[in-house]
Write an enzyme that holds these catalytic residues in place. Structure first.
Site, PDB file in Angstrom:
ATOM      1  N   GLY A   1      42.092 -89.877   5.016  1.00 44.61           N
ATOM      2  CA  GLY A   1      42.555 -88.741   5.672  1.00 44.61           C
ATOM      3  C   GLY A   1      41.466 -88.240   6.854  1.00 44.61           C
ATOM      4  O   GLY A   1      42.311 -87.696   8.014  1.00 44.61           O
TER       5      GLY A   1
ATOM      6  N   GLU B   1      35.784 -82.100   5.052  1.00 44.45           N
ATOM      7  CA  GLU B   1      34.833 -82.851   5.993  1.00 44.45           C
ATOM      8  C   GLU B   1      33.598 -81.722   6.355  1.00 44.45           C
ATOM      9  O   GLU B   1      32.521 -82.304   6.622  1.00 44.45           O
ATOM     10  CB  GLU B   1      35.471 -83.490   7.301  1.00 44.45           C
TER      11      GLU B   1
ATOM     12  N   GLU C   1      31.187 -87.192  -2.778  1.00 40.52           N
ATOM     13  CA  GLU C   1      32.847 -86.934  -2.737  1.00 40.52           C
ATOM     14  C   GLU C   1      33.300 -86.180  -4.032  1.00 40.52           C
ATOM     15  O   GLU C   1      33.800 -85.224  -3.769  1.00 40.52           O
ATOM     16  CB  GLU C   1      33.415 -88.407  -2.907  1.00 40.52           C
TER      17      GLU C   1
HETATM   18  N1  TRP Z   1      34.191 -89.983   3.696  1.00 41.72           N
HETATM   19  C1  TRP Z   1      35.532 -89.750   3.992  1.00 41.72           C
HETATM   20  C2  TRP Z   1      35.954 -88.813   2.991  1.00 41.72           C
HETATM   21  O1  TRP Z   1      35.875 -87.486   3.605  1.00 41.72           O
HETATM   22  C3  TRP Z   1      36.393 -90.971   3.239  1.00 41.72           C
HETATM   23  C4  TRP Z   1      37.075 -92.048   4.220  1.00 41.72           C
HETATM   24  C5  TRP Z   1      37.372 -91.757   5.611  1.00 41.72           C
HETATM   25  C6  TRP Z   1      36.752 -93.366   4.218  1.00 41.72           C
HETATM   26  N2  TRP Z   1      37.589 -92.873   5.988  1.00 41.72           N
HETATM   27  C7  TRP Z   1      37.326 -93.851   5.153  1.00 41.72           C
HETATM   28  C8  TRP Z   1      36.414 -94.391   3.097  1.00 41.72           C
HETATM   29  C9  TRP Z   1      37.516 -95.350   5.464  1.00 41.72           C
HETATM   30  C10 TRP Z   1      36.597 -95.806   3.300  1.00 41.72           C
HETATM   31  C11 TRP Z   1      37.264 -96.181   4.737  1.00 41.72           C
HETATM   32  O2  TRP Z   1      36.706 -88.663   2.174  1.00 41.72           O
HETATM   33 ZN    ZN Z   2      34.809 -86.756   1.355  1.00 43.63          ZN
END
Ligand code: TRP
Ligand code: ZN
Length: 885
Positions: free
Chosen positions: A267, A304, A326
């Protein structure tokens, strides 16, 4: 690709890093056929560890090393070791500098991890372990460094050059190139690094923080999307204000940027000061995005942004702690959305999603605790369990401590750990210390996988007026965990009298009653609570607001459920009573179908639905939620062995009976709401969204009548509406109808009009992928040949193949196994292109244990075929091998 036996990484093997990186200075020279990355790492021996100087092992993958220097001296080949994932060298002092230059190829990176191109734009995705595809580094979240980044690129094609932090310098170069330098003063792990270079426009705004600092806000998009940023900008400002108000958290840099990219595996990503988003989570305007899409943008922008504190300022020690950021951040964004919109509707949506999808994961071969003990590929652990169940765990802490106690705990957590990389234990410890409570048993939620069951029984002693509820908890075995210890389960509850009034709650031993709603804490395998002072046997309302992620059972009969549907004080439990009633009625139909009996719908469901439709005082969004029958996927999850065909037939039969019996009130509600929609310009606000949701569910029932009046209304809505919410539902309803000419015309018109808008074309693919009429697989296969489809774009894969395999169960599970074969073929192709997407796409095949033996064999055979298909990525290998084990 995997060359050796995949390595399992264990939480118990965690060791602090031998070396730290204080400063990271990066230079990127971006070209069309390669990129040069120069990294200067200012390093030192970890002072917490011993005196010796162990070898320095840097992570690096798919890098072409041009040279490496230690303290400014270029090393000879014999002075370092290289393998396909490490660069090892020997420091000679406790502080030193490592310089290196590598060549990489973003232009051919289809995995969308590391530095890659989305369309003409350069961008990055480093979480979890993508930074090692950019340069040699200590790519682990407990190594935190300040970053200075210089990018240089051709000026005309890449006028905008961005990275984390603040812009500090820029200039022109020879030959039509230019450069810019960015400095991020906050120490961060490499997974939060980002850069962007492209021809982008931006929408600008500003925000004044609580302490009156001015923050520049910018949303960067490709020029054609500049008119679709306002909703994201409004959402961002609301999120910034909310985090100040509810958590006392202010933004810390002078600039906050969001960049929308079309090719993105997830996302969005919370890179410090430079969030990179899937364009589907930024772009929204009335004509092109549905209400659901608007709400998703609001939620993801907030999510985010909230990571700036829960994730960035306080980050994870290691990837086993992923839920630390998360789970907490999902909890924060869901509370934000609840405050911005309707709290009950948000809770209903989240719970329906959790029970359908996370419960299935927790009952399958990939089941793992919120804090896993081991993994092969960390990308596979960005799961519903870590995110959604993790959020439920934080919510339970909130329920147990109360809002004030929780805030004390979060204040202490942020204050104690600002600038640190910490663990889930540290989070819980802050909650304990701030409140003087012991959460040690509660922490089993982090270590035990599986969904607990909570069976409740009642006993009323009329002579003494005592009503006893007995709770028995158990948890089924999950991979690697046979026996489970009791969880701490907060059960919010109340009691109703025979008129539906809330009763005062007085537990045995208490002097007075304490309100009519309270939280019982279940912490033993079996436990009873007796309420006293009752004149007659009450009706319990249990697990209000879904106060714990468990499967609660209580032997309600259908009349009691109808009663709760109408009278429970708790809006969530009114919906829940309706769901349970629907489940009972549908399961009865499934049984009739399996026995070959005539289908007979319990009329009480119709009575209940009629009551809902006739009550104009109810929140229309809740009426819409309550009229929605449990999905086939949820009915599957509830089944011991799912009968795909019987579930589909039973549910469709019930929908038709409802449409027939309630035609009049549905038609009235539809017309009144459509009339109101016609008179009001589109606004993405709760009351309007509620009106459209009831209008749309009414239309989908009415269309089952196949009456010309309804067809005319559907076409009128399709053609005359001013927004995608009404248009897409009208199209979806047409697509599932027998009106072939109108359907073909609608689909063609839509594609013609929106062909240049990829996000709208995703919706066009999804609507068709979800069509449950026979021939679904052939339609999906044909659509893969459409000019707007490509396997290189994850949104397209999710919209067409993902929607088909996850939402079109009757077609995906076709008895000849062709749906499974199709999915496995796509997984095999994608394994080489984009392992993360391949691995996620195969989830439906891992659920084989839910089905009858013939289907099990077909699904297993496809998993075996994937396993034997050649070099597998660690992503696909882990999921396939675990689901066959
Ligand atoms: N940290 C991101 C979130 O807000 C998750 C995420 C984005 C992610 N792109 C990714 C995890 C690619 C693994 C691979 O949830
Ligand atoms: Zn996240």
């Amino acid at each position: 690709m995997r060359t050796e036996q995949p390595k399992v990484i264990y939480l118990k093997d965690y060791q602090a890093p031998d070396y730290l990186i204080d400063e990271t200075n990066l230079t990127f020279e971006l070209y069309e056929d390669h990129t040069l990355v120069h990294a200067q790492l200012v390093m030192r021996r970890n002072p917490e560890l011993g005196d010796g100087l162990p070898p320095l092992v840097l992570d690096g993958q798919q890098l072409e090393l041009l040279w490496v220097a230690l303290d400014d001296r270029v090393l000879d080949e014999g002075e370092y070791q290289l393998d396909d994932s490490h660069l090892t060298l020997q420091p000679t002092a406790r502080t030193f500098t490592v310089d290196s230059t590598v060549r990489i190829h973003p232009e051919s990176n289809t995995a969308l991890e590391g530095l890659y191109k989305s369309g003409t734009m350069f961008c990055t995705q480093c979480e979890a372990e993508g930074f090692r595809k950019i340069t040699y580094y200590l790519d682990r979240p407990d190594v935190m460094s300040s970053f200075t980044t210089t990018l240089s690129a051709e000026q005309h094609a890449y006028p905008v050059l961005l990275s984390n932090g603040n812009p500090v310098a820029s200039g022109a170069e020879e030959g039509g190139r230019h450069w810019a330098t960015w400095q991020d003063p906050f120490k961060k792990p490499a997974y939060l690094f980002a850069l962007v270079a492209g021809d982008l426009w931006c929408v600008e705004d500003s925000f004044t923080t609580l302490s009156e600092r001015e923050v520049a806000l910018r949303i960067y998009v490709e020029p054609e999307n500049i008119d679709k940023c306002q909703h994201a900008m409004d959402s961002l400002k609301k999120a910034m204000r909310w985090d100040e108000k509810v958590y006392g958290r202010e933004y810390d840099l002078d600039i906050f940027m969001i960049v929308a990219v079309n090719d993105f595996n997830m996302g969005a990503m919370e890179n410090k000061g430079l969030n990179i988003f899937n364009s589907s989570c930024v772009l929204a305007k009335a004509e092109t995005a549905t209400d659901a899409a608007h709400q998703r943008v609001e939620g993801v922008v907030a999510h985010e942004y909230f990571h700036n504190w829960s994730g960035n300022r306080v980050t994870c020690r290691d990837w086993f702690q992923l839920s630390l950021k998360e789970g907490f951040t999902v909890f924060r964004d869901s509370e934000f959305s609840a405050d911005m919109n309707s709290r009950t509707v948000k809770r209903v949506e989240d719970v329906a999603f959790l029970r359908t999808n996370q419960f299935a994961e927790d009952a399958g071969p990939m089941a793992h605790p919120v804090r896993p003990d081991s993994f092969i590929e960390i990308s596979n652990f960005y799961t519903l369990t870590v995110y959604e169940k993790g959020s439920e765990v934080v919510r339970m802490i909130h329920t147990l401590l109360g809002a004030e106690g929780f805030r004390k705990g979060s204040d202490l957590y942020f204050q104690r750990h600002d600038g640190q990389a910490v663990t889930c234990d540290d989070f819980v410890k802050a909650m304990e210390d701030a409140n003087g409570v012991d959460l040690s048993q509660f922490k089993r939620w982090y270590s035990q996988s599986g969904t607990p069951r909570l069976a409740v029984s009642e006993d009323f002693d009329a002579a003494s007026g005592r009503y006893t509820l007995t709770f028995r908890q158990s948890c089924p075995p999950t991979p690697g965990q046979k026996d489970k210890q009791p969880f701490v389960i907060p059960v919010e509850m109340g009691l109703l009298d025979h008129l539906g009034n809330p009763l005062p709650l007085r537990l045995e031993g208490e002097e007075h009653a304490h309100g009519s709603n309270r939280v019982l804490q279940i912490d033993q395998a079996e436990q009873s609570f007796s309420f006293v002072g009752l004149q007659a046997k009450p009706l319990p309302s249990l697990l209000r607001g879904f106060s714990a992620p468990v499967k609660l059972s209580f032997p309600y009969d259908r009349d009691q459920l109808m009663f709760l549907m109408q009278y429970d004080e708790d809006g969530f439990n009114r919906w829940e009573a309706g769901q349970q009633l629907s489940v009972q009625v549908l399961q009865e139909l499934v049984g009739q179908r399996q026995r070959g009996d005539a289908l007979l719908l319990d009329e009480r469901l119709l009575v209940a639905f009629r009551t809902l439709l006739q009550d104009n005082g109810l929140d229309q969004a809740m009426v819409a939620e309550m009229l929605s029958l449990p999905s086939e996927a949820y009915l599957t999850e509830l089944s011991e062995e799912a009968d795909v065909e019987a579930i589909h037939v039973a549910r469709e039969f019930a929908r038709r009976r409802i449409a027939e019996a309630l035609y009049e009130p549905l038609w009235q509600r539809y017309q009144a709401n459509r009339e109101a929609s016609r008179k009001t310009a589109y606004v993405a606000e709760a009351e309007h969204i509620a009106r459209r949701s009831l209008q749309n569910i009414a239309l989908s029932y009415l269309m089952l009548s196949e009456k010309p009046d309804v067809l005319a209304a559907c076409l009128e809505q399709y053609e005359a509406c001013d927004n995608m919410t009404e248009r897409l539902t009208a199209l979806a309803v047409l697509v599932n109808s027998p009106f072939e000419a109108e359907k073909a015309k609608g689909l063609a018109q839509f594609a013609d009009y929106f062909q240049d808008n990829p996000l709208v074309m995703d919706q066009w693919f999804s609507v068709q992928a979800g069509c449950t009429l026979p021939g679904g697989l052939e339609r999906v296969q044909a659509l893969m040949g459409h000019a707007a489809f490509t396997l290189k774009n994850p949104n397209k894969i999710r919209a067409l193949i993902g929607a088909f395999a996850n939402q079109n169960l009757i077609n995906f599970h076709r008895a000849d196994g062709s749906g499974y074969r199709f999915l496995a073929d796509q997984v095999i192709t994608l394994n080489a292109l984009n392992p993360q997407i391949a691995s996620r796409l195969l989830a439906p095949l891992t659920r084989w244990r839910k089905y009858a033996p013939a289907r099990q064999a077909q699904m297993r055979a496809e998993l075996e075929r994937i396993l034997a298909s050649g070099e597998l990525s660690s992503d696909v290998y882990e999921v396939v091998s675990k689901s066959l084990a």
